[in-house]
Motif scaffolding. Structure first.
Motif, PDB file in Angstrom:
ATOM      1  N   ASP A 333       0.830  -1.199   0.000  1.00 35.11           N
ATOM      2  CA  ASP A 333       0.000   0.000   0.000  1.00 35.11           C
ATOM      3  C   ASP A 333       0.871   1.258   0.000  1.00 35.11           C
ATOM      4  O   ASP A 333       1.890   1.306   0.696  1.00 35.11           O
ATOM      5  CB  ASP A 333      -0.903  -0.001   1.239  1.00 35.11           C
ATOM      6  CG  ASP A 333      -1.926   1.118   1.190  1.00 35.11           C
ATOM      7  OD1 ASP A 333      -1.662   2.171   1.804  1.00 35.11           O
ATOM      8  OD2 ASP A 333      -2.966   0.934   0.540  1.00 35.11           O
ATOM      9  N   ILE A 353      -0.697  -0.003 -10.153  1.00 30.01           N
ATOM     10  CA  ILE A 353      -1.241  -1.357 -10.028  1.00 30.01           C
ATOM     11  C   ILE A 353      -0.599  -2.004  -8.806  1.00 30.01           C
ATOM     12  O   ILE A 353       0.624  -1.987  -8.654  1.00 30.01           O
ATOM     13  CB  ILE A 353      -0.956  -2.197 -11.289  1.00 30.01           C
ATOM     14  CG1 ILE A 353      -1.450  -1.472 -12.549  1.00 30.01           C
ATOM     15  CG2 ILE A 353      -1.610  -3.565 -11.181  1.00 30.01           C
ATOM     16  CD1 ILE A 353      -1.079  -2.167 -13.838  1.00 30.01           C
ATOM     17  N   LEU A 354      -1.407  -2.577  -7.936  1.00 30.90           N
ATOM     18  CA  LEU A 354      -0.920  -3.160  -6.686  1.00 30.90           C
ATOM     19  C   LEU A 354      -0.617  -4.641  -6.875  1.00 30.90           C
ATOM     20  O   LEU A 354      -1.475  -5.413  -7.314  1.00 30.90           O
ATOM     21  CB  LEU A 354      -1.959  -2.966  -5.577  1.00 30.90           C
ATOM     22  CG  LEU A 354      -1.581  -3.481  -4.184  1.00 30.90           C
ATOM     23  CD1 LEU A 354      -0.361  -2.728  -3.649  1.00 30.90           C
ATOM     24  CD2 LEU A 354      -2.759  -3.340  -3.226  1.00 30.90           C
ATOM     25  N   TRP A 355       0.628  -5.033  -6.563  1.00 35.18           N
ATOM     26  CA  TRP A 355       1.023  -6.437  -6.625  1.00 35.18           C
ATOM     27  C   TRP A 355       0.231  -7.222  -5.568  1.00 35.18           C
ATOM     28  O   TRP A 355       0.167  -6.836  -4.419  1.00 35.18           O
ATOM     29  CB  TRP A 355       2.520  -6.567  -6.379  1.00 35.18           C
ATOM     30  CG  TRP A 355       3.014  -7.975  -6.240  1.00 35.18           C
ATOM     31  CD1 TRP A 355       3.360  -8.617  -5.094  1.00 35.18           C
ATOM     32  CD2 TRP A 355       3.218  -8.917  -7.296  1.00 35.18           C
ATOM     33  NE1 TRP A 355       3.774  -9.892  -5.360  1.00 35.18           N
ATOM     34  CE2 TRP A 355       3.697 -10.111  -6.710  1.00 35.18           C
ATOM     35  CE3 TRP A 355       3.044  -8.877  -8.678  1.00 35.18           C
ATOM     36  CZ2 TRP A 355       4.008 -11.239  -7.461  1.00 35.18           C
ATOM     37  CZ3 TRP A 355       3.350 -10.002  -9.422  1.00 35.18           C
ATOM     38  CH2 TRP A 355       3.823 -11.159  -8.823  1.00 35.18           C
ATOM     39  N   ASP A 357      -3.014  -7.880  -6.125  1.00 31.01           N
ATOM     40  CA  ASP A 357      -4.400  -7.684  -6.547  1.00 31.01           C
ATOM     41  C   ASP A 357      -4.826  -8.890  -7.388  1.00 31.01           C
ATOM     42  O   ASP A 357      -4.079  -9.362  -8.248  1.00 31.01           O
ATOM     43  CB  ASP A 357      -4.498  -6.396  -7.373  1.00 31.01           C
ATOM     44  CG  ASP A 357      -5.940  -6.013  -7.706  1.00 31.01           C
ATOM     45  OD1 ASP A 357      -6.795  -6.918  -7.753  1.00 31.01           O
ATOM     46  OD2 ASP A 357      -6.199  -4.817  -7.932  1.00 31.01           O
ATOM     47  N   ARG A 358      -6.029  -9.400  -7.144  1.00 31.31           N
ATOM     48  CA  ARG A 358      -6.469 -10.602  -7.861  1.00 31.31           C
ATOM     49  C   ARG A 358      -6.584 -10.350  -9.368  1.00 31.31           C
ATOM     50  O   ARG A 358      -6.585 -11.289 -10.157  1.00 31.31           O
ATOM     51  CB  ARG A 358      -7.799 -11.108  -7.303  1.00 31.31           C
ATOM     52  CG  ARG A 358      -8.953 -10.137  -7.423  1.00 31.31           C
ATOM     53  CD  ARG A 358     -10.199 -10.659  -6.722  1.00 31.31           C
ATOM     54  NE  ARG A 358     -11.337  -9.764  -6.868  1.00 31.31           N
ATOM     55  CZ  ARG A 358     -12.184  -9.810  -7.878  1.00 31.31           C
ATOM     56  NH1 ARG A 358     -12.028 -10.722  -8.827  1.00 31.31           N
ATOM     57  NH2 ARG A 358     -13.200  -8.963  -7.946  1.00 31.31           N
ATOM     58  N   ARG A 359      -6.679  -9.091  -9.761  1.00 25.94           N
ATOM     59  CA  ARG A 359      -6.741  -8.763 -11.189  1.00 25.94           C
ATOM     60  C   ARG A 359      -5.448  -8.083 -11.648  1.00 25.94           C
ATOM     61  O   ARG A 359      -5.438  -7.316 -12.608  1.00 25.94           O
ATOM     62  CB  ARG A 359      -7.935  -7.839 -11.452  1.00 25.94           C
ATOM     63  CG  ARG A 359      -9.285  -8.464 -11.122  1.00 25.94           C
ATOM     64  CD  ARG A 359     -10.416  -7.491 -11.368  1.00 25.94           C
ATOM     65  NE  ARG A 359     -10.459  -7.058 -12.753  1.00 25.94           N
ATOM     66  CZ  ARG A 359     -11.200  -6.035 -13.191  1.00 25.94           C
ATOM     67  NH1 ARG A 359     -11.940  -5.352 -12.336  1.00 25.94           N
ATOM     68  NH2 ARG A 359     -11.186  -5.698 -14.460  1.00 25.94           N
ATOM     69  N   PHE A 360      -4.344  -8.379 -10.954  1.00 28.40           N
ATOM     70  CA  PHE A 360      -3.070  -7.717 -11.253  1.00 28.40           C
ATOM     71  C   PHE A 360      -2.659  -7.917 -12.708  1.00 28.40           C
ATOM     72  O   PHE A 360      -2.352  -6.959 -13.425  1.00 28.40           O
ATOM     73  CB  PHE A 360      -1.975  -8.251 -10.321  1.00 28.40           C
ATOM     74  CG  PHE A 360      -0.594  -7.739 -10.662  1.00 28.40           C
ATOM     75  CD1 PHE A 360      -0.172  -6.491 -10.221  1.00 28.40           C
ATOM     76  CD2 PHE A 360       0.281  -8.502 -11.428  1.00 28.40           C
ATOM     77  CE1 PHE A 360       1.092  -6.014 -10.535  1.00 28.40           C
ATOM     78  CE2 PHE A 360       1.546  -8.030 -11.748  1.00 28.40           C
ATOM     79  CZ  PHE A 360       1.952  -6.791 -11.298  1.00 28.40           C
ATOM     80  N   LYS A 363      -4.910  -6.143 -15.238  1.00 30.15           N
ATOM     81  CA  LYS A 363      -4.680  -4.700 -15.277  1.00 30.15           C
ATOM     82  C   LYS A 363      -3.341  -4.366 -15.935  1.00 30.15           C
ATOM     83  O   LYS A 363      -3.230  -3.378 -16.673  1.00 30.15           O
ATOM     84  CB  LYS A 363      -4.718  -4.130 -13.855  1.00 30.15           C
ATOM     85  CG  LYS A 363      -6.086  -4.190 -13.199  1.00 30.15           C
ATOM     86  CD  LYS A 363      -6.039  -3.634 -11.783  1.00 30.15           C
ATOM     87  CE  LYS A 363      -7.414  -3.689 -11.117  1.00 30.15           C
ATOM     88  NZ  LYS A 363      -7.366  -3.170  -9.725  1.00 30.15           N
TER      89      LYS A 363
END
Length: 431
Positions: A333, A353-355, A357-360, A363
């Motif tokens: 974060d 983009i956050l590592w 994230d289930r949709r990493f 995205k």
């Protein structure tokens, strides 16, 4: 401890002069003869958060503000969080600058200057990733024309060509392609051709970020970049980048340039590092920054690395080749990273983009340049070629046709329709 060195004849402050002076509270260098000052000359041993930063006074010196001194106006912004290695300079408002190129007065107040005012002269320059500098008509080689003086800032975002009062009767040949300012006053130019300044102006395009459509397709020169992505990261995250993120992208067809894997970096050469980072960013369709605690507390505490990254971001934003070209991959974060205000501003310049994230991956692929349309076009072209070669339907051969081909001789003494010689490249129908 307070150190008063004002009103002397000091002209040089060597690197790390104050590094191990942990008890310093004030240093007065006012009214000396200092023209050039490197950032390393003010480097301190890391100052604890519960201790005030030392106060420095440097006004009253004849500073020569070229591209190596562009850090001075923002020196007080460098001491945030884990970067408390520089003092607070309290008299920046009294610093006067002599400029390398100034058409409106050679001396200006420091705080009135923009980054584009801090210029260095050059005769010729070849970027690190340029492969055509040994040949003529090389777009990425900067050569100053005869009887002209040329200048650049530390990011090469400003490229000034001054040919004024040079005795020119025509516009000089080989003006650098990336010139941002060209001065030709004071010459005897009889006539300007219609294509004199073609390609000398950087194009600016605007479009909504995140919208992929046929109208938002990248220009041809963008698709022809050497790499699809240039990835900047901390050496502490080498395993994450080289074993997880980069292989996934490269297996998907993307050509990646990794900072520690593909750039030939020279230890201690700050200018070479900036040049290499700028060249890699310019040669890539996207710039990916893996923003992690290792990068924030490691590489970004080094002035050379931080300056190089900021220069690449600034160059990308000024070029405006693609408004979503910057991609920040956050390993945690943003609030947990302890970013200073300067780094938070950088995050606004691109896609985050956050590592984890289930949709990493979805995205990330969406933010990367689209490769699928290029492949589809190639496949369509191949299919069209096959149709042209194989899609010609001939009428069935009848017995009458065979007789005509045989000249009415019943297959004797003439060429047989069955045993016809193979076509050659000289046959018109074969072509």
């Amino acid at each position: 401890e307070m150190l008063f060195l004002n009103d002397n004849l000091i002209h040089t402050v060597k690197p790390n002069t104050f590094f191990k002076k942990t008890n310093l509270t004030r240093v007065v260098l006012y009214a000396n003869r200092i023209e050039k000052l490197d950032l390393s000359a003010l480097t301190l041993q890391p100052v604890p958060d519960d201790k005030e930063l030392p106060q420095f006074y440097v006004g009253g010196n004849p500073f020569y503000c070229d591209c190596h001194l562009e850090w001075l106006p923002r020196v007080n912004q460098m001491s945030y969080h884990g970067v408390r290695q520089y003092p607070r300079v309290l008299d920046l408002d009294s610093v006067q600058c002599r400029l390398a190129h100034a058409r409106a007065g050679a001396t200006r107040p420091l705080l009135d200057l923009r980054p584009a005012h801090f210029l260095c002269p050059y005769d010729s320059h070849c970027f690190a990733l340029c492969h055509c500098c040994d040949f003529d008509a090389c777009d990425c080689e900067m050569t100053c024309p005869d009887n002209c003086t040329c200048f650049h800032d530390h990011t090469w975002a400003a490229n000034v060509v001054d040919c004024s009062n040079g005795g020119h009767t025509s516009v000089p040949a080989k003006i650098p392609m990336d010139a941002t300012e060209i001065y030709l006053d004071g010459n005897q130019l009889g006539e300007l051709g219609s294509h004199v300044f073609i390609k000398k102006k950087k194009k600016k395009k605007k479009k909504a970020c995140g919208v992929k459509s046929a109208q938002a397709a990248e220009p041809d020169d963008e698709r022809d970049r050497l790499y699809d992505g240039y990835m900047v990261y901390s050496l502490q995250d080498d395993e994450l980048v080289c074993r997880a993120i980069a292989p996934e992208l490269e297996q998907g067809g993307y050509s990646m340039c990794l900072h520690y894997r593909d750039l030939h970096l020279v230890a201690g050469a700050a200018s070479y590092l900036t040049d290499s980072v700028l060249s890699a960013a310019d040669a890539s369709r996207r710039v990916l920054v893996v923003l992690s605690p290792g990068l924030v507390r490691g590489e970004l505490t080094r002035p050379d690395f931080r300056t190089a990254l900021q220069a690449a971001v600034q160059q990308t934003r000024l070029a405006q080749r693609h408004p979503c070209k910057l991609i920040f991959l956050l390993t945690t974060d943003p609030d947990a990273l302890g970013l200073d205000p300067e780094l938070r501003l950088l995050l606004r310049a691109g896609t985050c983009i956050l590592w984890g994230d289930r949709r990493f991956w979805e995205k990330l692929r969406y933010a990367m340049p689209d490769l699928a349309p290029l492949r589809k076009k190639k496949k369509k072209k191949k299919k069209k070629k096959k149709k042209k070669a194989c899609g010609v339907k001939s009428a069935p051969v009848t017995a009458g046709d065979l007789k005509k081909a045989d000249g009415g001789r019943g297959g004797r003494g003439g060429a047989s329709a069955r045993y016809t010689a193979a076509p050659t490249s000289l046959d018109a129908w074969y072509k």
